[in-house]
Scaffold this active site. Structure first.
Site, PDB file in Angstrom:
ATOM      1  N   ASN A   9       0.882  -1.172   0.000  1.00  0.00           N
ATOM      2  CA  ASN A   9       0.000   0.000   0.000  1.00  0.00           C
ATOM      3  C   ASN A   9       0.918   1.220   0.000  1.00  0.00           C
ATOM      4  O   ASN A   9       1.482   1.570   1.028  1.00  0.00           O
ATOM      5  CB  ASN A   9      -0.887  -0.027   1.250  1.00  0.00           C
ATOM      6  CG  ASN A   9      -1.674   1.262   1.419  1.00  0.00           C
ATOM      7  OD1 ASN A   9      -1.741   2.093   0.509  1.00  0.00           O
ATOM      8  ND2 ASN A   9      -2.267   1.435   2.594  1.00  0.00           N
ATOM      9  N   LYS A  11       0.268   4.270  -0.345  1.00  0.00           N
ATOM     10  CA  LYS A  11      -0.324   5.499   0.214  1.00  0.00           C
ATOM     11  C   LYS A  11      -0.046   6.675  -0.723  1.00  0.00           C
ATOM     12  O   LYS A  11       0.021   6.477  -1.936  1.00  0.00           O
ATOM     13  CB  LYS A  11       0.186   5.724   1.644  1.00  0.00           C
ATOM     14  CG  LYS A  11       0.008   4.462   2.499  1.00  0.00           C
ATOM     15  CD  LYS A  11       0.143   4.687   3.969  1.00  0.00           C
ATOM     16  CE  LYS A  11      -0.065   3.361   4.692  1.00  0.00           C
ATOM     17  NZ  LYS A  11      -0.067   3.492   6.134  1.00  0.00           N
ATOM     18  N   HIS A  94      -9.590   1.291   4.813  1.00  0.00           N
ATOM     19  CA  HIS A  94      -8.300   1.508   5.482  1.00  0.00           C
ATOM     20  C   HIS A  94      -8.515   2.473   6.651  1.00  0.00           C
ATOM     21  O   HIS A  94      -9.299   3.406   6.553  1.00  0.00           O
ATOM     22  CB  HIS A  94      -7.275   2.077   4.495  1.00  0.00           C
ATOM     23  CG  HIS A  94      -5.894   2.074   5.075  1.00  0.00           C
ATOM     24  ND1 HIS A  94      -5.464   3.066   5.934  1.00  0.00           N
ATOM     25  CD2 HIS A  94      -4.877   1.189   4.967  1.00  0.00           C
ATOM     26  CE1 HIS A  94      -4.223   2.783   6.317  1.00  0.00           C
ATOM     27  NE2 HIS A  94      -3.844   1.651   5.751  1.00  0.00           N
ATOM     28  N   GLU A  96      -6.853   4.868   7.723  1.00  0.00           N
ATOM     29  CA  GLU A  96      -6.623   6.295   7.395  1.00  0.00           C
ATOM     30  C   GLU A  96      -7.868   6.888   6.741  1.00  0.00           C
ATOM     31  O   GLU A  96      -8.195   8.055   6.943  1.00  0.00           O
ATOM     32  CB  GLU A  96      -5.374   6.439   6.510  1.00  0.00           C
ATOM     33  CG  GLU A  96      -4.109   6.271   7.343  1.00  0.00           C
ATOM     34  CD  GLU A  96      -2.899   5.743   6.598  1.00  0.00           C
ATOM     35  OE1 GLU A  96      -2.864   5.819   5.353  1.00  0.00           O
ATOM     36  OE2 GLU A  96      -1.977   5.242   7.271  1.00  0.00           O
ATOM     37  N   GLU A 166      -5.626  -4.777  10.580  1.00  0.00           N
ATOM     38  CA  GLU A 166      -4.623  -3.734  10.747  1.00  0.00           C
ATOM     39  C   GLU A 166      -4.911  -2.938  12.015  1.00  0.00           C
ATOM     40  O   GLU A 166      -5.691  -1.980  11.989  1.00  0.00           O
ATOM     41  CB  GLU A 166      -4.650  -2.777   9.556  1.00  0.00           C
ATOM     42  CG  GLU A 166      -4.330  -3.432   8.230  1.00  0.00           C
ATOM     43  CD  GLU A 166      -3.674  -2.438   7.269  1.00  0.00           C
ATOM     44  OE1 GLU A 166      -2.574  -2.750   6.794  1.00  0.00           O
ATOM     45  OE2 GLU A 166      -4.236  -1.365   7.033  1.00  0.00           O
ATOM     46  N   GLY A 172       2.214   2.507  10.744  1.00  0.00           N
ATOM     47  CA  GLY A 172       3.136   3.626  10.568  1.00  0.00           C
ATOM     48  C   GLY A 172       3.803   4.064  11.863  1.00  0.00           C
ATOM     49  O   GLY A 172       4.423   5.117  11.922  1.00  0.00           O
ATOM     50  N   SER A 211       3.198  -1.865  10.392  1.00  0.00           N
ATOM     51  CA  SER A 211       4.646  -1.887  10.656  1.00  0.00           C
ATOM     52  C   SER A 211       5.308  -3.241  10.388  1.00  0.00           C
ATOM     53  O   SER A 211       6.239  -3.628  11.094  1.00  0.00           O
ATOM     54  CB  SER A 211       4.953  -1.405  12.080  1.00  0.00           C
ATOM     55  OG  SER A 211       4.517  -0.064  12.239  1.00  0.00           O
TER      56      SER A 211
END
Ligand code: PGA
Length: 251
Positions: A9, A11, A94, A96, A166, A172, A211
């Site tokens: 991904n 991003k 996701h 985010e 996730e 991150g 991560s």
């Protein structure tokens, strides 16, 4: 037997040049068998990536997909458009998108449904925040995120989809879930699906994301219910991404 899957991904990262180089290096180091690999670049790089990946086994994906087929949806890209440009995958839900852009369970379910309708394989992301974990709500949160989608699209849709667990606190942050922590939630997800349909539960791939790097990948992928990874930061360096791909292949 579930074939392991590792998806990058990317991003909101990259330039024409860096995308070209990264894909060149990934293609050069790709194992021939034993693992499926995908990449999800930003939308604008999809045509370029599709051209470069043509004839390879690498699956191309988008980082989201519209909840509508067409029309007045400024800023959105439909499943049919993504298919026309060579995408096979689309990430949906996701964290985010959920946390920074306010996407609700209902919207995520509608996006997932459109992906399924158009033959794009959705990668449905679920996962709890740190606060939710610390207050013992992990299973409840994951269940609610899953149920919203399955309530709309049905359990059978999972034969054409992938799930990614996730944990938000691991994305991150450099703070990965331990293999045992991840396995516990993957097992919970599979059990919950099995209560509806044992066959679907046994065959759906559940990826871990948060991560993942070259050092921790093998420990995670050795777990019985972890079928590969959704890789953010570490997918931007071909060498590291390929090491993660190799780790998935070995398990
Ligand atoms: P990360 O991101 O690997 O950089 O933690 C994973 C993801 O957001 O899918």
């Amino acid at each position: 037997m579930r074939q392991p899957l590792v998806v990058g991904n990317w991003k909101m990262n990259g330039t024409r040049e860096s995308v070209r180089e990264l894909l060149d290096d990934i293609l050069a180091g790709l194992p021939e068998r034993g693992v499926e690999v995908g990449v999800c670049p930003p939308y604008v790089f999809i045509p370029q990536a599709a051209a470069q990946l043509a004839g390879s086994s690498v699956l191309l994906g988008a980082q989201n997909v519209a909840d509508q087929d067409q029309g007045a949806c400024t800023g959105e890209v439909s499943a049919a458009m993504l298919k026309e440009f060579g995408c096979a995958l689309a990430i949906v839900g996701h964290s985010e998108r959920r946390l920074l852009y306010g996407e609700t369970d209902a919207l995520v379910a509608a996006r997932y449904q459109k992906a399924i309708e158009h033959g794009l394989c959705p990668i449905l992301c679920v996962g709890e925040t740190l606060e939710q974990r610390e207050t013992g709500q992990t299973f409840q949160v994951v269940a609610q995120q899953l149920d919203a989608v399955l309530g709309r699209a049905g359990i059978d849709s999972l034969t054409r989809a992938v799930i990614a667990y996730e944990p938000v606190w691991a994305i991150g942050t450099g703070r990965t879930a331990t293999p045992e922590q991840a396995q516990e939630v993957h097992d919970y997800i599979r059990q919950r699906l099995a209560a509806q349909d044992k066959d679907v539960a046994a065959q759906v791939r559940i990826l871990y994301g948060g991560s993942v790097n070259a050092e921790n990948a093998s420990g995670l992928f050795a777990m019985p219910d972890i079928d590969g990874g959704l890789i953010g930061g570490a997918s931007l360096k071909a060498e590291v991404f390929l090491a993660i791909v190799q780790a998935a292949r070995k398990c």
